[in-house]
Design an enzyme around this catalytic site. Sequence first.
Site, PDB file in Angstrom:
ATOM      1  N   HIS A  79       0.855  -1.191   0.000  1.00  3.92           N
ATOM      2  CA  HIS A  79       0.000   0.000   0.000  1.00  3.92           C
ATOM      3  C   HIS A  79       0.885   1.232   0.000  1.00  3.92           C
ATOM      4  O   HIS A  79       1.806   1.344   0.798  1.00  3.92           O
ATOM      5  CB  HIS A  79      -0.900   0.029   1.241  1.00  3.92           C
ATOM      6  CG  HIS A  79      -1.769   1.254   1.263  1.00  3.92           C
ATOM      7  ND1 HIS A  79      -2.971   1.321   0.599  1.00  3.92           N
ATOM      8  CD2 HIS A  79      -1.576   2.470   1.817  1.00  3.92           C
ATOM      9  CE1 HIS A  79      -3.489   2.525   0.757  1.00  3.92           C
ATOM     10  NE2 HIS A  79      -2.662   3.247   1.493  1.00  3.92           N
ATOM     11  N   ASP A  94     -15.215   2.744   7.213  1.00  8.80           N
ATOM     12  CA  ASP A  94     -14.143   3.611   6.702  1.00  8.80           C
ATOM     13  C   ASP A  94     -14.599   4.371   5.468  1.00  8.80           C
ATOM     14  O   ASP A  94     -14.259   5.546   5.289  1.00  8.80           O
ATOM     15  CB  ASP A  94     -12.886   2.797   6.372  1.00  8.80           C
ATOM     16  CG  ASP A  94     -11.832   3.709   5.764  1.00  8.80           C
ATOM     17  OD1 ASP A  94     -11.374   4.612   6.484  1.00  8.80           O
ATOM     18  OD2 ASP A  94     -11.515   3.568   4.569  1.00  8.80           O
ATOM     19  N   ARG A 150     -14.301  12.856   6.297  1.00  8.72           N
ATOM     20  CA  ARG A 150     -13.037  13.539   6.625  1.00  8.72           C
ATOM     21  C   ARG A 150     -12.582  14.431   5.479  1.00  8.72           C
ATOM     22  O   ARG A 150     -12.040  15.512   5.681  1.00  8.72           O
ATOM     23  CB  ARG A 150     -11.952  12.500   6.957  1.00  8.72           C
ATOM     24  CG  ARG A 150     -12.176  11.831   8.306  1.00  8.72           C
ATOM     25  CD  ARG A 150     -11.311  10.588   8.429  1.00  8.72           C
ATOM     26  NE  ARG A 150      -9.912  10.865   8.202  1.00  8.72           N
ATOM     27  CZ  ARG A 150      -9.058  10.010   7.621  1.00  8.72           C
ATOM     28  NH1 ARG A 150      -9.453   8.821   7.211  1.00  8.72           N
ATOM     29  NH2 ARG A 150      -7.809  10.331   7.453  1.00  8.72           N
ATOM     30  N   SER A 205      -7.622   3.895   8.967  1.00  8.83           N
ATOM     31  CA  SER A 205      -8.330   3.812   7.692  1.00  8.83           C
ATOM     32  C   SER A 205      -7.619   2.846   6.741  1.00  8.83           C
ATOM     33  O   SER A 205      -8.217   1.924   6.180  1.00  8.83           O
ATOM     34  CB  SER A 205      -8.399   5.218   7.079  1.00  8.83           C
ATOM     35  OG  SER A 205      -8.781   5.176   5.735  1.00  8.83           O
ATOM     36  N   LYS A 225      -8.670  -1.605   6.032  1.00 13.02           N
ATOM     37  CA  LYS A 225      -8.942  -2.179   4.715  1.00 13.02           C
ATOM     38  C   LYS A 225      -7.946  -3.292   4.390  1.00 13.02           C
ATOM     39  O   LYS A 225      -8.310  -4.328   3.843  1.00 13.02           O
ATOM     40  CB  LYS A 225      -8.890  -1.089   3.639  1.00 13.02           C
ATOM     41  CG  LYS A 225     -10.114  -0.176   3.695  1.00 13.02           C
ATOM     42  CD  LYS A 225      -9.996   1.017   2.772  1.00 13.02           C
ATOM     43  CE  LYS A 225      -9.036   2.044   3.287  1.00 13.02           C
ATOM     44  NZ  LYS A 225      -9.136   3.379   2.741  1.00 13.02           N
TER      45      LYS A 225
HETATM   46  N1  URA Z   1      -5.778   6.607   2.355  1.00  8.37           N
HETATM   47  C1  URA Z   1      -6.742   5.976   3.036  1.00  8.37           C
HETATM   48  O1  URA Z   1      -7.207   4.913   2.647  1.00  8.37           O
HETATM   49  N2  URA Z   1      -7.189   6.539   4.165  1.00  8.37           N
HETATM   50  C2  URA Z   1      -6.709   7.704   4.644  1.00  8.37           C
HETATM   51  O2  URA Z   1      -7.148   8.143   5.675  1.00  8.37           O
HETATM   52  C3  URA Z   1      -5.708   8.350   3.916  1.00  8.37           C
HETATM   53  C4  URA Z   1      -5.247   7.776   2.770  1.00  8.37           C
END
Ligand code: URA
Length: 431
Positions: A89, A168, A175, A190, A194
């Site tokens: 990621h 999320d 957000r 967040s 995932k």
């Molecule tokens: N990427 C995400 O998935 N969540 C965040 O809060 C920031 C970047």
Amino acid sequence: MSENAHAHDAVEVIAAKRDRHELSDSQIDWVIDAYTRGAVADEQMSSLAMAILLNGMNRREISRWTDAMIASGERMDFSSLSRPTADKHSTGGVGDKITLPLAPLVAACGVAVPQLSGRGLGHTGGTLDKLEAIPGWRAALSNAEMLAQLESVGAVICAAGDGLAPADKKLYALRDVTGTVEAIPLIASSIMSKKIAEGTGALVLDVKVGTGAFMKSLDSARELAETMVALGTDAGVHTVALLTDMSTPLGLTAGNAIEVQESVDVLAGGGPADVVELTLALAREMLAGAGRGDVDPADRLADGSAMDVWKRMIRAQDGDPDAALPTARESHVVAAPASGVLTRLDAMAVGLAAWRLGAGRARKEDPVQAGAGVVWHARPGDQVTEGQPLFTLLTDDEHRFERALASLEGGYDIEDGSSYDATPIVIDRVG
Ligand code: URA
């Protein structure tokens, strides 16, 4: 809702964090569950998010918050696959096409890569937007299709389904419009909710630092990396993070089709040196995390097996890897205003220019242009000659050039006779 989550009151939870108290496990479980169900209103959750941004959360709170977000949806299970899994990621950067060559490369080394990706918002590009430049390619796969492709091809890059961490999805959108994206506990939970729900066995985090990244300072990038590595490790996922430079954009292109082309160049054994270096560094970490540290990914790039997996991966999702990529209708060349060494090329300036040319979107529902973007013809450290092409701007709409040119102003330095100290791409490792 977990069994010990008592009913709370949204104002009580907001006031606790406003007054700098720790939230209890049961307050956290309740607020995430109630928000997902719609029993806590957006204005209440945005107030809590701002209190968290200002007053923080400790390790226990972040860990519980992450678990509650995972529990809001489904968890995927890849344990039936015949090979181990590893994912990567990136916290997002300009010209960051690394997922495209990386996923097939790691699969070519015997480790399956389940990459659930997103679309771009703001100045950073989205992996799905880039792949959608390939004629026919589709991002949406069912869980069963994903599992079957992981077994047969070894790599999948697709859109995350709605079932994964729905709390999320809702909170991130909130957000985004309430000035609360930048809270480290919220970013870490967040991303990790995932990735843990996705069910990967090993995870490598590419935490970007610099002008073109979320995290502008090394200290904040390190704090984010350490928080995420701890969350992954606690959840039983083998997790490491690389802190990598995002002051300068990656490679020589920022856009959609043009980044696909650059990725294919890497898979063909060429491509810009920094893209190759970062792809190999992340591949080595993914392989080590999945217990295949004995395989050298450089060999799989050189022998063409990563390119074979790329073509199979694209075809499996109805794309034609041999089709011509779309091109922009209009182009505009910016010439170097002086001779000398290019000593700075600002990632944010380039990212904004690509975005304004139509490669990115301002709102989630906006379309992107497949052919739009920026090509730069020199990287920091290169000698340039006055009048030579420095940038090529690409778009379908001529009227976009003016604002893109404005964002490049002040975004680079050319200095006469100056010595240039290169910043390494991989700055540090956490984990
Ligand atoms: N990427 C995400 O998935 N969540 C965040 O809060 C920031 C970047």
